[in-house]
Design an enzyme around this catalytic site. Structure first.
Site, mmCIF file in Angstrom:
data_model
loop_
_atom_site.group_PDB
_atom_site.id
_atom_site.type_symbol
_atom_site.label_atom_id
_atom_site.label_comp_id
_atom_site.label_asym_id
_atom_site.label_seq_id
_atom_site.Cartn_x
_atom_site.Cartn_y
_atom_site.Cartn_z
ATOM 1 N N CYS A 2 0.837 -1.182 0.000
ATOM 2 C CA CYS A 2 0.000 0.000 0.000
ATOM 3 C C CYS A 2 0.877 1.239 0.000
ATOM 4 C CB CYS A 2 -0.886 0.005 1.239
ATOM 5 S SG CYS A 2 0.065 -0.067 2.771
ATOM 6 N N LEU A 56 -3.829 -1.742 -1.190
ATOM 7 C CA LEU A 56 -3.831 -2.754 -2.244
ATOM 8 C C LEU A 56 -4.226 -4.062 -1.575
ATOM 9 C CD1 LEU A 56 -3.080 -3.577 -5.215
ATOM 10 C CD2 LEU A 56 -0.798 -4.102 -4.339
ATOM 11 N N ASN A 82 2.747 -0.848 5.570
ATOM 12 C CA ASN A 82 2.918 -1.058 4.136
ATOM 13 C C ASN A 82 3.822 -2.268 3.987
ATOM 14 O OD1 ASN A 82 3.495 -0.957 1.398
ATOM 15 N ND2 ASN A 82 4.813 0.839 1.563
ATOM 16 N N GLY A 83 3.276 -3.399 3.539
ATOM 17 C CA GLY A 83 4.114 -4.571 3.386
ATOM 18 C C GLY A 83 3.386 -5.856 3.718
ATOM 19 N N THR A 327 21.706 3.012 -13.804
ATOM 20 C CA THR A 327 21.305 1.619 -13.956
ATOM 21 C C THR A 327 19.895 1.377 -13.432
ATOM 22 O OG1 THR A 327 22.451 1.092 -11.890
ATOM 23 C CG2 THR A 327 23.625 0.659 -13.936
ATOM 24 N N ARG A 330 17.595 2.530 -16.248
ATOM 25 C CA ARG A 330 17.679 1.594 -17.378
ATOM 26 C C ARG A 330 16.866 0.327 -17.101
ATOM 27 N NH1 ARG A 330 24.242 1.478 -17.888
ATOM 28 N NH2 ARG A 330 24.587 3.695 -18.336
#
Length: 588
Positions: A2, A56, A82-83, A327, A330
Site C-alpha cells: 500500500c 492494495l 505497508n508490506g 542503472t 535503465r
C-alpha cells in the site's frame, strides 16, 4: 502492500489538516488503488496526528482488512503498515488465545506484537517486508520504522513548525518539509525524534568474516521454506522470470509446491501460474525465460518493446521511481512497462529474484575480488545500499501499477544464514566450473527432478538492464546526446553543483528528476558514486582497468561476459540479430 502517510503534531483546523492529508495521500494512490482511509486524532489545541492509508488488497480482501487499524483490545492504539508479514500465519494461533482479531489481515497483528513485546523490541518479531507506523494515545507516543533491509520504502522530514511527516514515497511529502530524507532500513523513530537501530545482525559487523561450512542440502531446504512462506496470500500471484538462475530457482520451487499440493491455486482464483518477462525483440532474457516457463507449464507472457517506446516512458519512470541513478532507470523502464501489462491481467503479487547477487557475489566484477575478506566486505556494502537501487526499483516501478513484488532472497533469516557462510565458498575460483553463485546453483542441482533446466541453472549472470536487449542502453545514450547540448553539459557543475552529472545520460535523468523534485535534500536521497558493472566505488580498487572504465552496465566487464555468452548463444538454434549484436558491442 500500500501507500502510507503519517503526520504527527501538525497545526491547523480539522478541515485544513484533513484536506492536506487527503491531497498528500492521493499522490500515492497508485500504490493502493483499492481503498483509502484517513484517521485524524486530536493531539492538542489545533494540533493533530494523521494516519492515511491507500490499500492494495492482498491478504483478507474484505473491508475488514482496511487500515489504519485500532487494536480491538485497546482502542487508543492506532497503527498501519505497508508490506507483508510472513510469520503472521504461524504466530496468529498463539495470539488468538490472548487478543481479539477483527480481520484476517497480516498487518492487524502489529498492534498485538507492540502490546506483547513493547516499543523497542516488537520490531524484531515482525518477519517480512514492511514500513510500520504506530500511535499510542495512552501515553501519547508514536513509532515509525522500516524493515531489516529496506524492501519497502519510507521517507521522512519535518516542516518549519516541527511536525514530523512520513510517507511511502518521496512525492508524498517532499514539498512539505524543510529537508526530506530516506528513512534508514532496520531503524525506528519515536516522539523523541531519535532514530534508533533495531536490527543488529552479526553480518553488520564489518570486521567479522564468517567461517561456517557450506551444506548444500541445508541451503536448499532453507530457501524452499522461505518461498513457501512468501508465496502465501489471498490474491492471484505471478512470477517474474528473467531466464537467469535466481528467478528461475524461485519459479522452480513454486512449481514443486504446486505439484506437492502445498499451493492451492483454485483458492486464489487461478487455474495456472502466470509468468512474465520483457525485452527487446530477440533479447537473451526472452529466450531463456520462455524455456523456464515451458519447462514448468506456466502460462507465460513474453512482452516486447522497442527502444523508442522505452525512451518515451523514461520521464514518468523517473517520477515514479524517484531516482536519477543510471542503472536503476535503465532497468526500471522495462519493468514499469511490463507491470502495466500485468495489471490488465488482474495479477497483484509477483515473486522476483532480487538480492541474490548481493548475497552470493553474483556480479561479474566479483571475479576480480582479491581475497575472501574483501569479497565479504563488498557483499556487506552492497546489501547495505540495496534499498537505494534494486529494491527501490522493484518496489516503485511495479507499485506504480499496483503490483506488489516479493523478493524471497531478501528474507531476514535467509540473509543471516547465507551471510554466515565462509566467503571462500562464494569466490569464483572456489569450485569447478568457475562461475559466480556456484554454491546456490549446486544447492538446486537435482538431475532426477530438476528445479531448473541445466542450461539455465549454469547460465552466466546477465544484468536486467542488459538482458532485456543490448541496444537499449545504446538508445538511451543516443537520445541523451540529442536532448542535451554540449553547451548545457559544459555547465553541469553550475546547474547541478550537488551530485553533478558525469555524462549526458546522467544530465538528462537529473534534469527530469529535478523538475519533479527540485530540492537539494531530494537529490541527496539518490545514490551518487562511481561504479563498474554495479560495483561499489570501493571495489574499483580491485583492478586498474576498473578505474579507467566506470560504466555501470554489465558490459563493462568485457572479457568475462563475452566469452561465456558467446559460447551459450552459439549452441542455440534461435540466435537473432539482436543477440548477435553482443559480439560487436564487446569489440568496441
Amino acid at each position: 502492500m500500500c501507500g502510507i502517510l503519517a503526520i504527527f503534531n501538525i497545526k491547523g483546523t480539522y478541515i485544513e489538516v484533513r484536506t492536506l492529508a487527503y491531497d498528500l495521500s492521493k499522490r500515492q494512490r497508485h500504490r493502493g488503488p483499492d481503498r483509502s482511509r484517513i484517521i485524524i486524532i486530536e493531539a492538542g489545541p489545533n494540533t493533530y496526528h494523521i494516519l492515511a492509508h491507500e490499500r492494495l488488497n492482498i491478504v483478507d480482501l474484505s473491508d475488514r482488512g482496511r487500515q489504519p487499524f485500532q487494536l480491538v483490545d485497546d482502542q487508543n492504539i492506532y497503527y498501519m503498515q505497508n508490506g507483508e508479514l510472513y510469520n503472521y500465519w504461524s504466530i496468529k494461533p498463539e495470539f488468538e488465545k490472548k487478543y481479539k482479531f477483527s480481520s484476517n489481515s497480516d498487518s492487524e497483528i502489529v498492534g498485538m506484537l507492540y502490546k506483547e513485546y513493547g516499543p523497542n523490541d516488537f520490531w524484531n518479531h515482525m518477519d517480512g517486508m514492511h514500513s510500520t507506523i504506530l500511535l499510542d494515545m495512552n501515553n501519547k507516543t508514536y513509532y515509525a520504522g522500516r524493515d531489516h533491509i529496506g524492501i519497502i520504502p519510507l521517507y521522512y522530514g519535518y516542516n518549519k513548525d516541527g511536525a514530523l511527516f512520513l510517507s511511502s514515497e518521496l512525492k508524498g511529502i517532499h514539498d512539505q518539509v524543510v529537508e526530506v530524507r530516506q528513512f534508514p532500513p532496520g531503524h525506528y523513530i519515536d516522539q523523541t525524534h531519535e532514530i534508533k537501530k533495531w536490527y543488529n545482525p552479526l553480518w553488520h559487523n564489518f570486521d567479522h568474516i564468517p567461517t561456517e561450512e557450506i551444506n548444500f542440502q541445508e541451503m536448499r531446504d532453507k530457501f524452499i521454506d522461505v518461498v513457501r512462506r512468501e508465496v502465501k496470500g489471498d490474491a492471484p500471484f505471478g512470477l517474474f522470470i528473467s531466464g537467469g538462475v535466481d528467478s528461475s530457482i524461485v519459479a522452480g520451487i513454486v512449481a514443486k509446491l504446486i505439484k506437492n499440493g502445498e499451493i492451492d491455486l483454485s483458492k486464489r482464483g487461478m487455474r495456472k501460474v502466470h509468468s512474465f518477462c520483457i525485452g527487446l525483440e530477440g533479447s537473451p532474457d526472452l529466450h531463456f525465460a520462455r524455456k523456464v516457463a515451458e519447462y514448468h507449464g506456466f502460462e507465460h507472457h513474453s512482452f516486447t518493446y522497442t527502444v523508442e517506446e522505452g525512451l518515451d516512458y523514461i520521464p514518468e519512470v523517473i517520477y515514479h521511481t524517484e531516482t536519477f541513478n543510471n542503472t536503476t532507470i535503465r532497468a526500471s523502464t522495462p519493468m514499469y512497462m511490463m507491470c502495466r501489462r500485468i495489471k490488465a491481467l488482474g495479477i497483484k503479487i509477483c515473486l522476483t529474484g532480487e538480492g541474490s547477487d548481493e548475497l552470493f557475489g553474483g556480479y561479474l566484477y566479483f571475479h576480480k575480488a582479491p581475497n575472501r575478506v574483501e569479497f565479504h566486505q563488498e557483499l556487506i556494502r552492497k546489501l547495505n545500499d540495496l534499498h537505494k537501487y534494486d529494491l527501490l526499483r522493484a518496489n516503485k516501478a511495479c507499485l506504480a501499477w499496483g503490483i506488489e513484488t516479493r523478493p524471497p532472497f531478501m528474507n531476514k533469516s535467509w540473509i543471516e544464514y547465507v551471510m554466515s557462510i565462509d566467503p571462500k565458498y562464494k569466490m569464483i575460483n572456489a569450485f569447478q566450473p568457475q562461475i559466480e553463485k556456484y554454491i546456490l546453483r549446486k544447492a538446486f542441482e537435482d538431475l532426477e527432478n530438476p528445479f531448473v533446466p541445466q542450461e539455465i541453472l549454469w547460465r552466466q549472470k546477465e544484468q536486467f538492464s542488459d538482458g532485456v536487449g543490448y541496444s537499449w542502453r545504446d538508445g538511451i545514450i543516443e537520445r541523451a546526446n540529442q536532448l542535451i547540448s554540449d553547451q548545457q553539459f559544459s555547465q553541469a557543475s553550475t546547474t547541478y553543483p550537488l551530485s553533478t552529472p558525469r555524462d549526458k545520460e546522467q544530465y538528462w535523468f537529473r534534469q527530469v528528476y529535478s523538475t519533479a523534485f527540485p530540492s537539494d535534500s531530494a537529490a541527496l536521497t539518490v545514490p551518487y558514486g562511481k561504479s563498474i558493472a554495479c560495483s561499489t566505488e570501493k571495489a574499483l580498487e580491485w583492478d586498474e582497468a576498473f578505474k579507467k572504465n566506470t560504466d555501470e552496465s554489465g558490459r563493462a566487464v568485457l572479457s568475462i561476459h563475452n566469452d561465456a555468452l558467446k559460447e551459450i548463444l552459439q549452441e542455440e538454434d534461435k540466435i537473432t540479430d539482436e543477440s548477435i549484436k553482443v559480439q560487436d558491442h564487446f569489440q568496441l
